[in-house]
Design an enzyme around this catalytic site. Structure first.
Site, short mmCIF file in Angstrom:
data_model
loop_
_atom_site.label_atom_id
_atom_site.label_comp_id
_atom_site.label_asym_id
_atom_site.label_seq_id
_atom_site.Cartn_x
_atom_site.Cartn_y
_atom_site.Cartn_z
N GLN A 55 10.81 2.10 12.06
CA GLN A 55 9.85 1.60 11.06
C GLN A 55 10.13 2.26 9.72
OE1 GLN A 55 5.64 1.99 11.98
NE2 GLN A 55 5.04 0.91 10.10
N SER A 56 10.34 1.44 8.70
CA SER A 56 10.67 1.99 7.38
C SER A 56 9.62 1.67 6.33
CB SER A 56 12.04 1.46 6.93
OG SER A 56 12.01 0.05 6.84
N HIS A 91 3.82 -4.83 10.27
CA HIS A 91 4.50 -6.11 10.07
C HIS A 91 5.15 -6.53 11.37
CE1 HIS A 91 7.08 -2.77 8.83
NE2 HIS A 91 8.12 -3.46 9.27
N LEU A 92 5.03 -7.82 11.63
CA LEU A 92 5.63 -8.40 12.83
C LEU A 92 6.94 -9.08 12.42
CD1 LEU A 92 5.24 -9.07 15.85
CD2 LEU A 92 4.06 -11.16 15.13
N HIS A 93 8.04 -8.63 13.01
CA HIS A 93 9.33 -9.30 12.77
C HIS A 93 9.41 -10.55 13.65
CE1 HIS A 93 11.60 -5.85 10.83
NE2 HIS A 93 10.64 -5.16 11.41
N ASP A 148 12.96 -11.57 5.45
CA ASP A 148 13.43 -10.19 5.36
C ASP A 148 14.62 -10.12 4.41
OD1 ASP A 148 13.15 -7.55 7.51
OD2 ASP A 148 14.93 -7.67 6.22
N ILE A 149 14.64 -9.08 3.59
CA ILE A 149 15.71 -8.92 2.60
C ILE A 149 17.05 -8.60 3.27
CG2 ILE A 149 15.53 -6.43 2.15
CD1 ILE A 149 15.53 -7.14 -0.87
N ASN A 159 7.99 -2.59 15.06
CA ASN A 159 8.53 -1.23 15.15
C ASN A 159 7.38 -0.28 14.82
OD1 ASN A 159 11.21 -2.00 15.70
ND2 ASN A 159 11.58 -2.39 13.54
P1 DGP Z 1 10.83 -1.96 9.63
O1 DGP Z 1 12.19 -1.32 9.69
O2 DGP Z 1 10.34 -2.43 10.99
O3 DGP Z 1 9.83 -1.11 8.90
O4 DGP Z 1 11.02 -3.28 8.78
C1 DGP Z 1 10.96 -3.31 7.39
C2 DGP Z 1 11.71 -4.51 6.94
O5 DGP Z 1 11.40 -4.76 5.59
C3 DGP Z 1 13.24 -4.36 7.00
O6 DGP Z 1 13.76 -5.24 8.00
C4 DGP Z 1 13.72 -4.75 5.63
C5 DGP Z 1 12.51 -5.36 4.97
N1 DGP Z 1 12.41 -5.09 3.56
C6 DGP Z 1 12.45 -3.87 2.97
N2 DGP Z 1 12.31 -3.99 1.64
C7 DGP Z 1 12.15 -5.32 1.39
C8 DGP Z 1 11.96 -6.08 0.20
O7 DGP Z 1 11.86 -5.57 -0.92
N3 DGP Z 1 11.87 -7.43 0.34
C9 DGP Z 1 11.95 -8.04 1.56
N4 DGP Z 1 11.86 -9.37 1.59
N5 DGP Z 1 12.12 -7.36 2.70
C10 DGP Z 1 12.22 -6.01 2.62
#
Ligand code: DGP
Length: 114
Positions: free
Chosen positions: A94-95, A100-102, A31-32, A87
């Site tokens: 959820q964004s 996706h599973l964290h 995760d970024i 989420n």
């Molecule tokens: P959610 O909030 O559950 O939809 O999680 C989306 C996740 O995606 C959030 O924790 C940050 C991650 N994320 C968003 N943009 C990027 C990206 O460009 N690269 C990576 N590696 N992760 C990202």
């Protein structure tokens, strides 16, 4: 064709990510914006927007995401304690509209989450 999701762009190599696992059904990357020392997203190659879009035929795929989380947690050295989270929907934070599973671990994780 519909515009690719952010995660499909990562899958296609159009956006950089630290990919830690791939197979025919899913891929996983860091995760970024990590919320724990280990924070990995496990994403099905099949585009499912969120948990509400799951179909009965997706049940083996969802199980596969969890066995992937189990393996990754062991590989990352957090197998003794970790959390997995889907989420679903804006109210849950959820964004990215691609299921996706964290996988979170490497620190004490409080309960309940915020
Ligand atoms: P959610 O909030 O559950 O939809 O999680 C989306 C996740 O995606 C959030 O924790 C940050 C991650 N994320 C968003 N943009 C990027 C990206 O460009 N690269 C990576 N590696 N992760 C990202």
């Amino acid at each position: 064709m519909a515009e690719k999701t952010l995660f499909q762009k990562i899958e296609a190599g159009e956006m950089e990510a630290d990919i830690v696992y791939e197979d025919e059904q899913c891929f996983a990357f860091r995760d970024i914006n990590p919320q724990a020392p280990v924070h990995i997203l496990i994403v099905p190659r099949k585009l499912i927007r969120d948990l509400n879009d799951l179909e009965a035929s997706d049940e083996p795929l969802v199980g596969h995401l969890f066995t992937g989380a189990q393996k990754l947690a062991a590989d990352e050295g957090v197998g003794k304690g970790y959390r997995t989270v889907f989420n679903c929907g804006a109210d849950a934070g959820q964004s990215v509209d691609h299921l996706h599973l964290h996988l979170l671990g490497g620190r004490k994780l409080d309960w309940p989450p915020g």
